[in-house]
Structures are given as structure tokens and as C-alpha cells.
Design an enzyme around this catalytic site. Sequence first.
Site, mmCIF file in Angstrom:
data_model
loop_
_atom_site.group_PDB
_atom_site.id
_atom_site.type_symbol
_atom_site.label_atom_id
_atom_site.label_comp_id
_atom_site.label_asym_id
_atom_site.label_seq_id
_atom_site.Cartn_x
_atom_site.Cartn_y
_atom_site.Cartn_z
ATOM 1 N N ASP A 1 0.928 -1.179 0.103
ATOM 2 C CA ASP A 1 0.028 -0.128 0.176
ATOM 3 C C ASP A 1 0.786 1.262 0.178
ATOM 4 O OD1 ASP A 1 -2.119 1.866 0.428
ATOM 5 O OD2 ASP A 1 -2.956 0.867 1.976
ATOM 6 N N ASP B 1 -3.300 7.066 -3.767
ATOM 7 C CA ASP B 1 -3.270 6.065 -2.901
ATOM 8 C C ASP B 1 -3.723 4.864 -3.498
ATOM 9 O OD1 ASP B 1 -3.701 4.447 -0.663
ATOM 10 O OD2 ASP B 1 -4.927 5.642 0.589
ATOM 11 N N HIS C 1 -11.811 6.017 1.633
ATOM 12 C CA HIS C 1 -11.936 7.436 2.185
ATOM 13 C C HIS C 1 -11.795 8.334 1.189
ATOM 14 C CE1 HIS C 1 -7.414 7.341 1.659
ATOM 15 N NE2 HIS C 1 -7.557 6.053 2.137
ATOM 16 N N HIS D 1 -7.262 11.339 4.761
ATOM 17 C CA HIS D 1 -8.354 11.065 5.073
ATOM 18 C C HIS D 1 -9.304 11.852 5.473
ATOM 19 C CE1 HIS D 1 -7.591 6.518 5.716
ATOM 20 N NE2 HIS D 1 -6.160 6.966 5.981
ATOM 21 N N GLU E 1 -10.955 0.817 -1.432
ATOM 22 C CA GLU E 1 -9.935 -0.245 -0.861
ATOM 23 C C GLU E 1 -10.749 -1.439 -0.569
ATOM 24 O OE1 GLU E 1 -7.024 0.896 2.046
ATOM 25 O OE2 GLU E 1 -8.196 2.878 2.361
ATOM 26 N N GLU F 1 -6.750 -1.582 -3.907
ATOM 27 C CA GLU F 1 -7.046 -0.133 -3.920
ATOM 28 C C GLU F 1 -6.819 0.708 -5.048
ATOM 29 O OE1 GLU F 1 -6.492 3.543 -0.617
ATOM 30 O OE2 GLU F 1 -5.255 1.748 -0.634
#
Length: 305
Positions: free
Chosen positions: A81, A92, A164, A172, A197, A290
Site C-alpha cells: 500500500d 493512494d 476514504h 483521510h 479499498e 485499492e
Amino acid sequence: MIESYIQAGKIVSDIRSEASKMIKDGTLVIDLVEYVESEILKTGAEIAFPCNVSLNEIAAHYTSPANDKTLIKAGDMVKLDLGAMVDGYIADSAVTVIADGNMDEYYSQDEINLHDEIVEASAAGLEAAISTVRAGIEVSKIGAAVHEAISEYNLNPIFNLTGHSLEQNNLHAGISIPNYDNHDGYVLDEGQAIAIEPFATNGEGIVNDAPGHYIYSYIANKPFRMRNTKKVLNYIQHNHAYVPFSGRWITSEFGERRGNIALKQLSDAMAIYPYAPLREKQDCFVSQKEHTVIVEKEGCTVTTI
């Protein structure tokens, strides 16, 4: 803004692809983590959060401390990640890779087949979620799509982990993207950036805190008598005030003993927040996939494809 999101996404995609090739029997986790972080910096982007490399039943929030000796072994379910920032706009992304090598040395064929299915399930959950995204959709509908896709494999999502929303310098940003229908009626707007994710598991689908703290976030300035602790807090304020940071970065800057003492004191005083690694409640295997997407009127743009 959109251009920065897309640029950050391309950086993450390229590094994710190259780093995935390192996931094999005998690789040190710290080597993988440091490769990812150094490659992000080489592009001129910033690191959006410490590279997470979480193995098997650990779902998230593991990054190497200084001198980490954790080894990847063949057949392990390795969640990579990573995130990059361009002008504060974040990409992300995560992928789960089954570590290459002589898997029969560590796992039975049935276990290897199960690992493959769990990885496929999180990928299917992400694909289903992305297909539902558009302006005006409730986030619970995205979660329902994730849950339905993973359930087709007779597996569970991780119910208490979410995606998020993203904003400039804010990983976030307040909106959660669930992995099941949680009846959240929040409606997505055109132009919003979100990270979706899905996690899949052969366990109950709940994670709990595991021992240790390796990732932190700055919370607030607090008074301290110890000179070293004040110095570390000042460094964090100036270098890591907006996005999470690694304890390894602090010990690299201040030394292992002084850095760890300061991190403990800052955590106890709630000047910084320590994140524990997250372990599946039944110690079952977990996969993750993700992407970051930009919401559009009739769909979305995936920036980290």
C-alpha cells in the site's frame, strides 16, 4: 488540481508495478518499503504516507521499524500500500501479491489455492465498486457492490475497514467508503477524489489492533520539559504535520533510542497518534486492492490504474 491527481497516480502506478516484482521468497520487508519510498522521492513527489507492507493476517498499518528483520516467504499474501503527493494532491493505491518462490515449502496446495481466491475476491470487489461510482450515488451502494462481489467467493470483506475521501494535504478527508452496505446516505459529488479499498478474508471480517506502533500522525502542539522530545515534536510539526509518518523516519533523524523515547512520550501526551497494525480477528488471511478515483457525472477516472 485534476492534473496533479493524475500525475501522482501515474507515479504510484509505475512504482507499484516495479515494487511488486520484488515480492518473493527471502525479500526483507524493509528493503521493499525503502525502495518504494525512495522511488517516490526521486520523482519529485512527496510521500503521502509510509509504505505499508502487511503480511497474511495483518490487514494494514505495518511498515518497517529501523533494522526490521521481517522476511517475506514464498506463498505469503503481501499487501503493498503506497501513496504519493503532487502539490498536496494524493494518489493512494494497494495491491496484494502472492510471494513468488517454492510455496510448497511453507503452504499446502489447498492453502495456495485459497490465497489465490482471496486475492481475486478483493480485486473483484474493487472492480464492482468502481463500476458503481458516479456523481449522486450513495456511498453505501458502493459498499454493497463490494460485499456482493466478495461474497460470490464465499469470503467476507473486512467490515470495519473503509476507503476514504481525499483532499489537498489530507489523506483521510472525512468521508468513509464502506466495504458493505452500512446504510450511509452520503452522496458523492462530481470532482471528489476517493480511495476505494476492498479487503477480502476467509475469516470473520473484523480487524483488531496487533502489538506495536510503526506509523503516526501529528495531532497538536504540547508542552514538554525534555529538550529532545521538544526537538522531535518541532521536527514533526515542520515536516509531517499533514500526513502520516513513519517511526523509522524519526529514528533515522534522531537515533533509535532518542527517537523511540520521544515517540512514546509524544504518543502518551496525544501530541501524535500511534497506529497499531491491524490483524484479522481470527488470524485468517487478508487481501487488499485499492485505487484512487475522481468522481464524474457518469462514472469516474481511475488515477492509479
